[in-house]
Design an enzyme around this catalytic site. Structure first.
Site, PDB file in Angstrom:
ATOM      1  CG  HIS A  87       5.943   4.455  11.170  1.00  0.00           C
ATOM      2  ND1 HIS A  87       5.703   3.189  11.643  1.00  0.00           N
ATOM      3  CD2 HIS A  87       5.607   4.439   9.856  1.00  0.00           C
ATOM      4  CE1 HIS A  87       5.244   2.433  10.658  1.00  0.00           C
ATOM      5  NE2 HIS A  87       5.178   3.160   9.564  1.00  0.00           N
ATOM      6  NE  ARG A 107       3.317  10.186   4.874  1.00  0.00           N
ATOM      7  CZ  ARG A 107       4.014  11.222   4.443  1.00  0.00           C
ATOM      8  NH1 ARG A 107       3.600  12.442   4.748  1.00  0.00           N
ATOM      9  NH2 ARG A 107       5.104  11.070   3.726  1.00  0.00           N
ATOM     10  CD  GLU A 165       0.237   4.293   4.540  1.00  0.00           C
ATOM     11  OE1 GLU A 165       1.435   4.514   4.790  1.00  0.00           O
ATOM     12  OE2 GLU A 165      -0.694   5.014   4.967  1.00  0.00           O
ATOM     13  CG  HIS A 176       9.843   6.055  10.783  1.00  0.00           C
ATOM     14  ND1 HIS A 176       9.989   7.140   9.957  1.00  0.00           N
ATOM     15  CD2 HIS A 176       9.465   5.027   9.982  1.00  0.00           C
ATOM     16  CE1 HIS A 176       9.711   6.794   8.712  1.00  0.00           C
ATOM     17  NE2 HIS A 176       9.388   5.513   8.706  1.00  0.00           N
ATOM     18  CD  GLU A 203       0.372  -6.580   2.886  1.00  0.00           C
ATOM     19  OE1 GLU A 203       1.008  -7.145   3.804  1.00  0.00           O
ATOM     20  OE2 GLU A 203       0.436  -5.355   2.664  1.00  0.00           O
ATOM     21  CG  ASP A 223      -0.150  -0.213   2.537  1.00  0.00           C
ATOM     22  OD1 ASP A 223       1.068   0.022   2.568  1.00  0.00           O
ATOM     23  OD2 ASP A 223      -0.784  -0.629   3.528  1.00  0.00           O
TER      24      ASP A 223
END
Length: 364
Positions: free
Chosen positions: A192, A194, A116, A225, A102, A80
């Site tokens: 991490h 967004r 994503e 991250h 996936e 994604d």
């Protein structure tokens, strides 16, 4: 994708070409080294302060040149990321078939996770092959009107674990060799996403600090991250505590072996929701929803959300209630049996008329 690259290389019927965009340079190079993969093309697009606009546009332009030169019959993309969407779109522009590894994961909320959720949804519309880890993923596609080219394979991430986790493993990160995994409860943390930037991430960090302060038998290990936003928040809340270890990002083999030795995992990542249960480790998801509900249903994963009190309460329960912990640790992992890559390549060969044997389906 690494074990799938190796599986493709092993099949005489297939000429495989590996192209990387290097959307995340350092983490990617660790994977390439671990699996001994030498890409044929490296677009090397990463730059400081990169945005979704620059990632997507640089991927499109770089892949246009690669696809024009190689003229592949099929382009495989994974998951994604922005690279995934750009790869599928670039292939579509040249009328090249797309295979989505996936496939079919959904939360049902276009901005969570961002970007994503829309990346994988759009790739679903562009792809001809849909390699789904679970029956629920297949059902998601069918609900969207996608019924052709679907194969139930399990997730390739479980294939990768077979090659990386070892009882005699020695970490390159020295701290990880010194932790008392038997005498303390080591909690692995990643955060991490967004959509967690801002107050949600502040809440998460406050809950983590409280856990370390209230439970003296715990050690928190947080590979932070590389995002400057994440670095700033993590260090502001978690620095200076002797049992909170803020370390650099880990290579995949280090992460897998740390997971195998940890007591449980707290994460907003997607992949760890599949990897940790395969190792018998409970997972608390630091998000409000997940595109991997199968693990919630199976009992290996719980949604802890992004509110400080709820996160703290869920983690405290695992630390103080052995029955609650054991129920999660011993649940069956619904994501794979380590044979996903073989099924994916078998499906391609069958659909392309290079094999008369249809692929077997993954079943829990």
């Amino acid at each position: 994708m690494a074990p799938l690259v190796k599986e493709l290389e092993s099949r005489r019927e297939i000429k495989s070409i590996c192209c990387i965009t290097a959307q995340h340079r350092q983490m990617l190079d660790d994977v390439l080294s671990l699996f001994a993969i030498t890409p044929h093309y490296d677009l090397d697009i990463m730059e400081a302060g990169q945005s979704l606009y620059t990632i997507t546009s640089k991927c499109l332009l770089g892949l246009e040149e690669v696809f024009s030169r190689e003229k592949p019959d099929l382009v495989l993309v994974h998951g994604d990321t922005s690279t995934t969407f750009a790869g599928a779109l670039a292939a579509f522009y040249q009328k090249i078939a797309v295979g989505h590894v996936e496939a079919g994961l959904r939360t049902g909320y276009r901005y969570s996770p961002f970007p994503e959720e829309m990346n994988r949804t759009l790739v679903g519309d562009l792809a001809q092959y849909h390699f789904c880890p679970t029956p629920a993923n297949r059902a998601n596609l069918e609900a969207e009107g996608i019924t052709e080219g679907i194969f139930l394979t399990g997730n390739t991430v479980i294939d990768a674990l077979k090659t990386t986790v070892r009882a005699d493993y020695r970490f390159r990160t020295d701290l990880l060799n010194t932790l008392d995994y038997a005498g303390r409860k080591v909690i692995l943390v990643t955060c991490h996403r967004r959509e967690n930037y801002g107050q949600p991430m502040e809440n998460i960090m406050k809950a983590l600090r409280r856990l370390a302060e209230d439970f003296p038998d715990t050690e928190l290990v947080y590979p932070v991250h590389l995002s400057p936003v994440v670095q700033q928040v993590a260090r502001a809340h978690l620095s200076g505590h002797e049992r909170i270890h803020l370390i650099d990002p880990l290579t995949p083999d280090e992460m897998h072996n740390l997971m195998a030795r940890s007591y449980f995992v707290m994460t907003d990542s997607g992949g760890l929701q599949e990897e940790a249960p395969a190792l018998g480790r409970p997972v608390l998801v630091l998000r409000r929803e997940t595109e991997r509900p199968e693990a919630v249903t199976a009992g290996t994963v719980r949604l802890a959300g992004t509110e400080e009190e709820a996160i703290y309460a869920q983690a405290a329960r695992l630390l103080t209630e052995p029955a609650a912990y054991e129920a999660m640790a011993k649940a069956v992992n619904p994501y794979g049996d380590g044979c996903a890559c073989r099924r994916i390549v078998d499906a391609i060969l069958w659909k392309e008329g290079l094999s008369d044997q249809p692929p077997e389906e993954f079943s829990v």
